[in-house]
Design a protein around this motif. Structure first.
Motif, PDB file in Angstrom:
ATOM      1  N   VAL A 185     -26.803  -5.509 -30.019  1.00 35.93           N
ATOM      2  CA  VAL A 185     -25.787  -5.893 -29.213  1.00 35.93           C
ATOM      3  C   VAL A 185     -26.664  -6.508 -27.898  1.00 35.93           C
ATOM      4  CG1 VAL A 185     -24.709  -4.366 -27.240  1.00 35.93           C
ATOM      5  CG2 VAL A 185     -24.517  -3.617 -29.562  1.00 35.93           C
ATOM      6  N   ASN A 233     -26.734 -10.128 -28.746  1.00 34.66           N
ATOM      7  CA  ASN A 233     -25.273 -10.745 -28.768  1.00 34.66           C
ATOM      8  C   ASN A 233     -24.261 -10.446 -27.845  1.00 34.66           C
ATOM      9  OD1 ASN A 233     -25.148 -12.100 -31.657  1.00 34.66           O
ATOM     10  ND2 ASN A 233     -26.252 -10.074 -31.836  1.00 34.66           N
ATOM     11  N   VAL A 234     -24.631  -9.888 -26.701  1.00 36.31           N
ATOM     12  CA  VAL A 234     -23.684  -9.741 -25.611  1.00 36.31           C
ATOM     13  C   VAL A 234     -23.570 -11.080 -24.579  1.00 36.31           C
ATOM     14  CG1 VAL A 234     -25.199  -8.575 -24.128  1.00 36.31           C
ATOM     15  CG2 VAL A 234     -22.820  -7.741 -23.947  1.00 36.31           C
ATOM     16  N   TYR A 290     -22.339  -1.800 -38.092  1.00 38.28           N
ATOM     17  CA  TYR A 290     -21.886  -2.327 -36.604  1.00 38.28           C
ATOM     18  C   TYR A 290     -21.067  -3.780 -37.101  1.00 38.28           C
ATOM     19  CZ  TYR A 290     -21.624  -3.427 -31.767  1.00 38.28           C
ATOM     20  OH  TYR A 290     -20.958  -3.726 -30.569  1.00 38.28           O
ATOM     21  N   ASP A 294     -19.959 -11.498 -28.743  1.00 40.81           N
ATOM     22  CA  ASP A 294     -18.983 -11.234 -28.358  1.00 40.81           C
ATOM     23  C   ASP A 294     -19.060 -10.843 -26.705  1.00 40.81           C
ATOM     24  OD1 ASP A 294     -16.111 -10.519 -27.917  1.00 40.81           O
ATOM     25  OD2 ASP A 294     -16.199  -9.595 -30.065  1.00 40.81           O
ATOM     26  N   HIS A 297     -18.296  -5.209 -26.637  1.00 38.43           N
ATOM     27  CA  HIS A 297     -19.373  -4.624 -27.267  1.00 38.43           C
ATOM     28  C   HIS A 297     -19.564  -3.113 -26.695  1.00 38.43           C
ATOM     29  CE1 HIS A 297     -21.704  -7.036 -30.089  1.00 38.43           C
ATOM     30  NE2 HIS A 297     -21.594  -8.119 -29.253  1.00 38.43           N
ATOM     31  N   GLU A 335     -14.989   0.323 -34.163  1.00 40.96           N
ATOM     32  CA  GLU A 335     -15.460  -0.384 -33.544  1.00 40.96           C
ATOM     33  C   GLU A 335     -14.587  -1.672 -32.954  1.00 40.96           C
ATOM     34  OE1 GLU A 335     -18.933  -1.659 -35.678  1.00 40.96           O
ATOM     35  OE2 GLU A 335     -19.738   0.682 -35.640  1.00 40.96           O
ATOM     36  N   ALA A 345     -13.100  -2.704 -29.659  1.00 43.90           N
ATOM     37  CA  ALA A 345     -13.443  -3.838 -28.978  1.00 43.90           C
ATOM     38  C   ALA A 345     -12.404  -4.654 -28.482  1.00 43.90           C
ATOM     39  CB  ALA A 345     -14.314  -4.763 -29.986  1.00 43.90           C
TER      40      ALA A 345
END
Length: 179
Positions: free
Chosen positions: A38, A41-42, A95, A100, A105, A171, A175
């Protein structure tokens, strides 16, 4: 090899507690890798705040894994910290989000924390009789995990106290609802 367990515990109780802890170890190893994923990739508004909020969680959860593995060893068993052990012990899906938004997230992470906390609370209950020392360790872990979930949920909550991911169990669902 000589048999060893904690003084005052039966071998049967030691094995039972070690099995419970092995699942926790795999959960913590998976969680710290997921949190790092996370972190990497956030994107989007509030990126830096969330990016920096995640790293202390990673560090503490890695510490939980180490503490758990050492308790398994103290119980006379062999902790398994390999990727294969994570997969073998897994009762959850991998996950599911890549790059994203912050809210996507965090919505997904709220679902992850919910599952980890539910499993930790079950382990707390299951270690009550055979090993209150392990139970105490897990209670400390639960307190921190619940605080981390609160940090995540603070980003998802509106002024009326409603969570953007309310009612979502996956998830991807959390999301999508949180974006």
């Amino acid at each position: 090899m000589p048999e060893f367990t904690i003084p005052g515990m039966t071998k049967k109780d030691s094995v039972k507690v070690a099995q419970i802890l092995q699942k926790q170890l795999s959960t913590y190893n998976d969680l710290h890798l997921t949190l790092k994923h996370v972190h990497w990739n956030v994107v989007g508004p509030n990126f830096i705040g969330v990016h920096e909020m995640i790293d202390p969680q990673v560090v503490l959860v890695r510490g939980f894994a180490d503490e758990t593995a050492e308790r398994i060893a103290a119980l006379g068993e062999s902790p398994q910290g390999t990727p294969g052990a994570i997969i073998k012990d897994r009762t959850w899906n991998d996950y599911s989000l890549g790059r994203d938004t912050v809210l996507a997230h965090l919505g997904a992470l709220d679902v992850v924390y919910r599952g980890v906390i539910e499993d930790t609370r079950k382990a707390i209950s299951d270690t009550d009789k055979p090993d209150p020392v392990t139970q105490d360790m897990l209670i400390g872990h639960a307190a921190e995990l619940e605080k981390f979930q609160w940090f995540v949920r603070a980003h998802l909550e509106n002024a009326g106290g409603q969570l953007s991911d309310s009612g979502q169990r996956t998830e991807k669902g959390a999301a999508a609802k949180s974006r």
